[in-house]
Structure formats: C-alpha cells, structure tokens
Design an enzyme around this catalytic site. Structure first.
Site, PDB file in Angstrom:
ATOM      1  N   HIS A   1     -29.632 -34.044  -0.186  1.00 55.38           N
ATOM      2  CA  HIS A   1     -30.391 -35.174   0.361  1.00 55.38           C
ATOM      3  C   HIS A   1     -30.368 -36.379  -0.568  1.00 55.38           C
ATOM      4  CE1 HIS A   1     -32.072 -31.918   2.805  1.00 55.38           C
ATOM      5  NE2 HIS A   1     -32.532 -32.829   3.643  1.00 55.38           N
TER       6      HIS A   1
ATOM      7  N   GLU B   1     -26.225 -34.322  15.094  1.00 61.64           N
ATOM      8  CA  GLU B   1     -25.662 -35.542  14.504  1.00 61.64           C
ATOM      9  C   GLU B   1     -24.373 -35.989  15.196  1.00 61.64           C
ATOM     10  OE1 GLU B   1     -27.054 -33.153  12.739  1.00 61.64           O
ATOM     11  OE2 GLU B   1     -28.618 -34.158  11.598  1.00 61.64           O
TER      12      GLU B   1
END
Lengths: 325, 322
Positions: free
Chosen positions: A129, A60
């Site tokens: 999430h 990321e």
C-alpha cells in the site's frame, strides 16, 4: 488568498467539472457514502446521485474497463484505483486497452479517461500500500502521467485531466491530502507539460515531484545556511515533461539533483538524469546526482520505512556533493 | 417471437457467405504474406455474428475479439476498409495501425476487436453504463470465447453488469478450443451458460451454427436489456473449422471430431440447404448471391492493394506529439 486542503481542492475540481459537463462521472471503490478512502469525494453522492457517483465492487479490472468503455462511447469518466498498488489488478485494461485504443484504431475511438489513484510511503501501511509505481505508466506510450504536489496544482491539473481526450494517470500522494495551500476562488486550469519553479535559485536545480517537492523545499531552506541558492523544479506532469524548462533551469544553475521517492532502478529520476546529461552536458558543472528510495519493498516498521525513502538530509547532502562542499 | 421474413433469412445467408468468402480470401493472402502478423479466421462460426448482429440496431454497440472479422462484417463494416486494414494500408479502419486484431469504428458502434483474450469483457461494463446513462434504449453486445470465460475479468464484469443492471448481452462463442486447450479440460462446469446463475442473469445455450436460433435467443436478451432488466449470458456452441491461425494444423484435435462439425455443422452448407428446402431461394439465386459476394471480396482486395501505405514522415510527426 484562502487556503484549502489538497483533498478539498480535488473535490472542488470534480464538482466544477461535473457541473459544467454532464458527461463527467466518477466510478470506484468506496466512493459513495464513504466519500473515498481519503474523503476527497465527501458528499458527492448526495449531490450527484448514484448514476454519476458509481460505487463499485472490488473489481479493479472492471473499474478501468468501465471507465474506458464509457469513455469510448462519449463520456468523461474518472475511474479511481484506491491505491496505485492495486493497478496491478487492472494492468491489462490500463496498458493494453486504454493506453492503446486511440492510436491503435487510427484515432477512430478516443478515450478521455482519468485514472485517479495515490501512492507513496510514510503511512505505515507496508509493502502493498506504499509503492511509487509512476515509472510503469511513464514508460507506456499512450498514457499521460500527472503528479501534483500542492492544492493549487491538484485542482488545476485535475480539471485539465478531465477535459483531456486521452488517458491520464492522475497520481496523488497519500501523505499530502490534509496539507493546506492557497487556491483561488475563481476558476482556473493548469496546462499539462508546464513545470512550476517552486523556489527560485541560482546554484543548483532540484528536480522533485509529488511529496518530494516538500522535502526539497525544506532542503533548499536549510541550504541557505550554507550560502547555496537551490532552485526547486516541480514538473507537475511527468508525461508530458517540460524538458525545455528543465534544461533552461540547468543552464542557469549548472547543477542538477533529481529526487524521487521510488527506488532508483528504472525510475523516472534515472530517465530525467539521463535526459539532462544527454541534452545539457556542456552546461553541467558536475555530474547529475539522484536521490531515490532504497531498492526494497516498503517495510512496516516506522524506522525502517522512513529509512527507505528520501528525506531533507539526503537532499541536502546530495546538493552539497554536487556543489563540491 | 414473430416469424422471420424472407428478407431476414436471405440477409442471414448473405452475411454468412460474405464472412466465409472474406475469411477464405484472407487466408489466401496470409499464405502469400500480403497479410502478415496474426490472423484468426472465423470460418465455421459465421452464424453467430450473423444472427446476433441482425438482432440489434446499427446504433447499438458490439465488442469483439481477436477472431473478430465476422463481427465487423455482420455489423455492417465496409469490406474495402477492412481488407485495407488487414493489408496495413492508410485507407483501413485504423489507418493501418491496428491490423486484424484491432478493427474498430465509432460510426459502426464497433468498439474494437481485441488482441487480449478477455480484454474486451471489462470494456462492456463501461459501454453498458454509457447505454444506461443515455437512456435511449441502446444495448451493448460483448462477444468473447470459451478461453476468455476462464479469465478473471469475466467474473468482475458479469458481476458488475448484473449489480448495475446494465443492458449488455454477453455472447460466448464456445468453439471448444482456446488455441490448443480444449474447453472440456479447462472449464469447471459442463456449460459456460451455467455460470450465469452466479450473476443472477439468464444463461442460454444455443446452436451457433444456426443463425435463426442465435437470432431468436439474442433478440430475447436484447428485449430484456432494452426494457431495463439487465444483462444476459448466451453460450453459442460452435466450432473453429481451422486451427487457431492459418499456420496451426490443429493436430491436437480428433480428426473425426473435425469431420463431424465440417459435415454436420457448417452454417454455409446447412443454411443454403434450409433456404432451398423452404423455397426461399433456388440454386440459381444462391449462385448469383455467391458471385456478387465473390466480386465484393475481390474488389476489397483490389481496393486494399491499390491503397497507399501510411506515410512514414507523417508517422514520425505523429509520434512526436504523443
């Protein structure tokens, strides 16, 4: 007008911008053959090839760094973070690097970078999430924050984001990718900082964005049964925020309920409530009310998960309270 | 590799001395609080910037670090605008908004010094993609330190640069200390260059006090990158002559170690001697070079001091639009 899915509207925006500007490219995890975790990029690898649809390792920090490095050297990348929860792994690149570079270098380097991501609960994917982390980015000078609720808005705003010369956090919601809505065939863009009144009303303003727009619209429909005319105010972009339109709405209705899926502490909702209380106090007929998620990591169990985020009933009750009924 | 020309060698020396004198001046200005905030002098490491930037073109990109003045100077930065930035003046590279750790310039291909150790490494991936997509043979040099090599993004970036065959040259300036933490105690392998094997790229060690050696290895890595063969990792062994910053007495270092590097590995002393031995320059010519540089540095201070401060009213206007 034709109706298309939210994710299809994203795809159309990207295709139009990629066709118009060869400097636009996409980079992120599983965006190649897989077409993105929510299939918003379906078929784009075949259309544009590996040079413009760059499928990356799970890195990321480097995905945002790649976007930034390309942006400051003349490209217009769209870096994707599959879940906003994963932004934690890229925070230096977003907050210290990309958000600062244009200002910090005296406008010497510009960073036209879009960071597409999605958040929110409701999918049973638990605490890592499902978060609503927009307040983190809302807080950082140098970032624009966009949270579109409808297919129409997501298309017009994503096109604007790609053309913007600054870093844009473009935050979608995982529960609305399949929702359909009217989107014209003709090209259009939506400017940042222009709110959309999703429903006109005269008694109370409900400020809501992203998925909460839908819950607020449901609440407004039910409130009709009590003779209450609720206005649903969707800012569409949190930074810049259309404060003038919000104040105008509150001046008209005299009451404000601010809705957010995020937990209340340090939230965008708290900030909006404060702004209105500071700037439109004389027009308020009752104290501003906030409807927010609970102060908890999002639980897996469906009953608990649903209990941790606002629903129609919570908004209805809050409106009744500010209406004094 | 072709023999170095006299002009190239003279240029190396000029760059090395310019960086040294500029840094000495910044330390003086720091001590009298004309420069404030943080200052990380590049004294002792000058030959790396000089050798590296001589091996690339003006159109190539560099990504720098918190100890970045030398990189900017070697890439051709204007001393006046650099000094003005260090004094926080409106004529500086960043209009006084950035300071020592954030000098950047599009025209120079200087993509930014960086206040975050390791912060520039992921950006090299994007600059690398940009170079590759443009297909004009441009390359990116990413400077970083031994400390940054222990940051997680080092792995992300070098892996990705290799996976996508990006034209990036990673130049690790191993000055043996990350503030006070010694590289020996903090790095799991003997040489950082060894890590290159994990990313299937060449890993080369070079004496960072020798501009010709640095130029040689960087030139090879640049040729490799330009020909589409991807990234390289170069570890330049060097030494930070001073502390982490001017107020750091660096008592965590062994005095003998410091003395060794200052007497044996000073790029200014060594390279002057080399050029005299090779009869490329005589003492008189070097003295003239020194005087010219001294004047340029002093001119930069004058320029900076005479430059206007950023306007507060304008700042407040700008803030409204952000």
């Amino acid at each position: 007008m034709r109706e298309i899915e939210y994710r299809e509207a994203i795809r159309e925006a990207v295709i139009e911008e990629m066709n118009m500007d060869p400097k636009v490219f996409l980079i992120g995890e599983d965006i190649g053959k897989y077409g993105g975790a929510f299939r918003a990029y379906k078929g784009l690898l075949d259309m544009y090839g590996e040079d413009r649809v760059i499928n990356t390792p799970i890195s990321e920090g480097a995905i945002i760094g790649a976007g930034m490095g390309a942006a400051i050297t003349g490209y217009r990348p769209v870096s994707e973070l599959m879940f906003i929860d994963f932004s934690t792994l890229a925070m230096d690149q977003i907050v210290n690097q990309a958000a600062k570079i244009r200002y910090m270098t005296g406008d010497n380097l510009r960073c036209p970078l879009v960071i597409r991501t999605q958040g929110g609960a409701g999918r049973g994917v638990a605490a890592q999430h499902s978060q609503s982390l927009e307040a983190w980015f809302y807080h950082v000078p140098g970032l624009k924050v966009v949270m579109p609720a409808t297919p129409y808005d997501v298309k017009g705003l994503l096109k604007t984001a790609i053309r913007d010369d600054n870093v844009v956090m473009f935050i979608e919601h995982k529960m609305i990718y399949l929702l359909k809505g009217p989107v014209p065939e003709e090209e259009y863009t939506i400017p940042f900082g222009v709110a959309d009144i999703k429903r006109q009303g005269t008694d109370v303003t409900i400020f809501a964005y992203s998925n909460m727009v839908y819950k607020s619209l449901e609440a407004a429909a039910e409130l009709e049964n009590y003779g209450i005319s609720a206005e649903v105010f969707d800012p569409r972009t949190l930074v810049p925020l259309d404060e003038d339109a919000l104040i105008a709405s509150v001046k008209k209705t005299g009451r404000l309920v601010v809705v957010t899926e995020a937990c209340e502490r340090g939230s965008v909702a708290s900030d909006v409530a404060a702004k209105v209380s500071l700037k439109a106090f004389d027009w308020l007929d009752s104290p501003v009310k906030i409807v927010a998620g609970l102060n908890t990591p999002i639980p897996y169990n469906s009953t608990l998960e649903q209990a941790s985020i606002p629903h129609k009933a919570d908004i209805v009750n809050a409106v009744k309270e500010v209406m004094g009924i | 590799m072709a023999e170095l020309t006299r002009e190239q060698k003279v240029e190396f020396l000029k760059t090395i001395i310019t960086i040294r004198r500029f840094e000495e001046k910044t330390i003086q200005l720091y001590q009298v609080a004309k420069i404030w905030g943080y200052l990380h002098p590049y004294v002792g490491e000058e030959a790396i910037a000089a050798g590296t930037c001589a091996a690339i073109k003006k159109s190539d990109y560099i990504i720098s670090t918190h100890r970045g003045h030398g990189h900017s100077i070697a890439k051709g930065a204007d001393l006046n605008r650099m000094m003005a930035e260090l004094l926080g003046k409106s004529t500086g590279y960043c209009k006084g908004r950035g300071g020592s750790m954030h000098i950047a310039d599009t025209e120079l291909g200087m993509l930014g010094a960086n206040g975050i150790v390791g912060g520039g490494i992921p950006i090299s991936v994007g600059a690398g993609f940009s170079c590759k997509m443009e297909a004009q043979g441009r390359v990116t040099v990413c400077f970083f330190s031994d400390g940054a090599a222990n940051n997680g993004v080092f792995h992300e970036a070098l892996n990705m640069a290799s996976v996508f065959t990006l034209p990036v040259i990673y130049v690790c300036e191993n000055n043996m200390y990350a503030i006070s933490m010694s590289a020996c105690e903090s790095i799991s392998c003997k040489d950082i260059a060894n890590r290159a094997s994990s990313y299937d790229m060449p890993g080369v060690i070079v004496d960072g006090s020798d501009p010709e050696a640095v130029y040689g290895v960087v030139s090879s890595a640049v040729a490799r990158a330009r020909s589409g063969k991807g990234p390289s990792l170069i570890e330049a062994k060097t030494y930070r002559f001073g502390g982490h910053h001017p107020n750091d007495p660096a008592e965590y270092r062994d005095k003998k170690e410091v003395e060794y590097y200052k007497s044996e590995k000073d790029p200014v002393i060594n390279y002057k001697k080399k050029l005299i031995d090779e009869k490329i320059l005589n003492e008189e010519e070097i003295k003239m070079m020194e005087e010219k540089i001294k004047k340029a540095v002093e001119d930069s201070v004058r320029f900076a001091e005479e430059s206007p401060e950023p306007q507060l009213e304008r700042f407040l206007e700008e803030v409204k639009s952000i």
